[in-house]
Scaffold this active site. Structure first.
Site, PDB file in Angstrom:
ATOM      1  N   HIS A  79     -56.208  53.350  56.270  1.00  0.00           N
ATOM      2  CA  HIS A  79     -56.177  54.076  54.991  1.00  0.00           C
ATOM      3  C   HIS A  79     -57.597  54.307  54.473  1.00  0.00           C
ATOM      4  O   HIS A  79     -57.909  55.371  53.941  1.00  0.00           O
ATOM      5  CB  HIS A  79     -55.355  53.313  53.955  1.00  0.00           C
ATOM      6  CG  HIS A  79     -53.943  53.058  54.370  1.00  0.00           C
ATOM      7  ND1 HIS A  79     -53.115  52.185  53.700  1.00  0.00           N
ATOM      8  CD2 HIS A  79     -53.202  53.559  55.400  1.00  0.00           C
ATOM      9  CE1 HIS A  79     -51.936  52.157  54.283  1.00  0.00           C
ATOM     10  NE2 HIS A  79     -51.970  52.973  55.321  1.00  0.00           N
ATOM     11  N   HIS A 238     -47.339  60.203  54.955  1.00  0.00           N
ATOM     12  CA  HIS A 238     -48.113  58.987  55.172  1.00  0.00           C
ATOM     13  C   HIS A 238     -48.495  58.840  56.642  1.00  0.00           C
ATOM     14  O   HIS A 238     -49.591  58.348  56.962  1.00  0.00           O
ATOM     15  CB  HIS A 238     -47.372  57.739  54.711  1.00  0.00           C
ATOM     16  CG  HIS A 238     -48.208  56.514  54.881  1.00  0.00           C
ATOM     17  ND1 HIS A 238     -49.247  56.201  54.029  1.00  0.00           N
ATOM     18  CD2 HIS A 238     -48.231  55.564  55.856  1.00  0.00           C
ATOM     19  CE1 HIS A 238     -49.847  55.104  54.464  1.00  0.00           C
ATOM     20  NE2 HIS A 238     -49.247  54.695  55.564  1.00  0.00           N
ATOM     21  N   ASP A 242     -52.190  58.218  58.026  1.00  0.00           N
ATOM     22  CA  ASP A 242     -52.545  57.216  59.036  1.00  0.00           C
ATOM     23  C   ASP A 242     -53.268  57.847  60.214  1.00  0.00           C
ATOM     24  O   ASP A 242     -54.277  57.327  60.708  1.00  0.00           O
ATOM     25  CB  ASP A 242     -51.280  56.527  59.561  1.00  0.00           C
ATOM     26  CG  ASP A 242     -50.835  55.356  58.709  1.00  0.00           C
ATOM     27  OD1 ASP A 242     -51.585  54.931  57.808  1.00  0.00           O
ATOM     28  OD2 ASP A 242     -49.712  54.855  58.951  1.00  0.00           O
ATOM     29  N   HIS A 265     -50.205  53.894  65.557  1.00  0.00           N
ATOM     30  CA  HIS A 265     -51.593  53.506  65.748  1.00  0.00           C
ATOM     31  C   HIS A 265     -51.950  53.340  67.226  1.00  0.00           C
ATOM     32  O   HIS A 265     -53.039  53.733  67.652  1.00  0.00           O
ATOM     33  CB  HIS A 265     -51.879  52.198  65.004  1.00  0.00           C
ATOM     34  CG  HIS A 265     -51.527  52.266  63.557  1.00  0.00           C
ATOM     35  ND1 HIS A 265     -52.128  53.132  62.675  1.00  0.00           N
ATOM     36  CD2 HIS A 265     -50.611  51.570  62.822  1.00  0.00           C
ATOM     37  CE1 HIS A 265     -51.619  52.964  61.467  1.00  0.00           C
ATOM     38  NE2 HIS A 265     -50.699  52.032  61.532  1.00  0.00           N
TER      39      HIS A 265
END
Length: 304
Positions: A79, A238, A242, A265
Site C-alpha cells: 500500500h 483494491h 495492490d 502478490h
C-alpha cells in the site's frame, strides 16, 4: 527534462501492523537521486537497510514482504509502494520500528496524505521509466498476469468470488491512467477479508491487527463494516491498488499495460522477475520534454 522526485522534509506516523498487531512508527525521509526506495528497520540493535527490489520479495503470504539475506523482514509494503507510484516518488528512505508497515485504514490514502503533507520536490536527475517492448506472461492454473506494450499505463484486473457481496458489483475493472485519477479512484480502496478465514490466519500469526477500522470484513453474506463500501467495486479496485504497489517494487514507473485474473502478490512478483530476466522485453527510457511523456503520467499530481 522529466526529473526524479523525493520528499521535501521528513514526516512520521504511527499505526498498527495488520498481521503482527504490533504498534509501529513509520518515518519517511528524503533520499538521494538514483537511490530508490530503501527500508530501514530501526528497532534492531543495528539498523538494517533493505532495498525495494523484486528479488528481495521472499514472502508473499497475504502481503509483499522484503526479506534480506540475513533474514531481516519488512512486510506489507504494497500500500505504501502504491502511494509512492501514485505520486511519482522515486527516492525515499522508509524507517520502520517493526517487521511490518502500519496498515492505517487499509488503503493507500493515509500514505498519500502523509506524502503530500511533507511536500514533494524534484531532483536534478532524469526520471527513468521501464518501457515494455514485448508481451510477458506468468500462468499458474486458472490465475495469470501479463505485461503488454502500451503507450501509457493501464491495468485490467478481474477477481472471482462466488459470494453475495461480490456478485452485486463488477469483478473486472480496466483503469487507464490517461483518463483516471489514482488518488480519486484507486487510493481509497481498502483491503478485505472473510470472517471464516480469520481463525486460520490468526493460528498462523497473521491478521492479528485487523479490524473494521482497517479492512473490509465479510461474513457468509454481507459486508460487516457499518459504513459499507467506498466504491461499489471496491474489492477489485483494491486489487489494482495492490498491483500498482507490487509492480513499483521494480523501482521505476512502467510504460505498458498490466492485466491479470485472480492475481496476487506472488504472481505479480513472478512477473517482475520474469521481465527482468528477459532483457529483450523491456528498456529504460527518459524524457527531455513533458509533452513526450505518455499521457497516463500527466495525471500524477504536480508539485506545489
Amino acid at each position: 527534462m522529466i526529473l526524479q522526485r523525493t520528499l521535501k522534509q521528513a514526516i512520521s506516523a504511527t499505526g498498527v501492523g495488520l498481521h503482527s498487531g504490533e504498534r509501529v512508527r513509520l518515518t519517511l525521509l528524503p533520499a538521494q537521486p538514483n537511490s530508490g526506495i530503501i527500508f530501514y528497520r530501526t528497532d534492531l540493535p543495528e539498523p538494517v537497510a533493505v532495498k525495494a527490489e523484486p528479488l528481495m520479495v521472499n514472502d508473499t503470504r497475504l502481503s509483499s514482504t522484503l526479506v534480506s539475506e540475513t533474514g531481516v523482514r519488512v512486510g506489507t509494503i504494497e500500500h505504501l509502494m502504491s502511494a509512492f507510484a501514485g505520486l511519482g516518488i522515486d527516492n525515499l528512505i522508509v524507517e520502520v520500528t517493526a517487521a511490518e508497515i502500519p496498515i492505517m485504514d487499509g488503503s493507500a490514502a493515509p500514505f498519500i496524505y502523509l506524502l503530500q503533507t511533507a511536500g514533494i520536490v524534484e531532483q536534478t536527475v532524469p526520471k527513468r521509466f521501464i518501457r515494455i517492448k514485448q508481451a510477458i506472461e506468468v500462468v499458474e492454473g486458472d490465475k495469470w498476469v501479463r505485461f503488454d506494450p502500451h503507450d501509457g499505463f493501464q491495468i485490467t484486473l478481474s477477481i472471482q468470488f462466488d459470494h453475495p457481496a461480490f456478485n452485486l458489483a463488477p469483478q473486472k475493472v480496466l483503469v487507464d491512467f490517461a483518463n483516471h485519477s489514482y488518488i480519486e479512484e484507486i487510493s481509497r480502496a481498502r483491503t478485505f477479508g472473510f470472517m471464516h478465514e480469520v481463525e486460520s490466519m490468526r493460528n498462523h500469526g497473521l491478521g492479528l491487527g485487523g479490524n473494521l477500522e482497517n479492512a473490509i470484513v465479510i461474513d457468509d453474506e454481507f459486508v460487516l463494516n457499518p459504513d459499507g463500501l467506498r466504491f461499489p467495486d471496491e474489492f477489485v479496485r483494491h486489487k489494482i491498488l495492490d498491483a500498482i504497489g507490487d509492480l513499483y517494487i521494480v523501482g521505476h514507473p512502467i510504460i505498458g499495460a498490466f492485466s491479470g485474473h485472480k492475481s496476487g502478490h506472488a504472481l505479480n512478483n513472478q512477473l517482475l522477475r520474469k521481465l527482468l530476466a528477459t532483457p529483450d522485453a523491456w528498456e529504460y527510457v527518459s524524457f527531455r520534454e513533458a509533452e513526450d511523456v505518455p499521457s497516463s503520467f500527466h495525471r500524477i499530481p504536480d508539485l506545489e
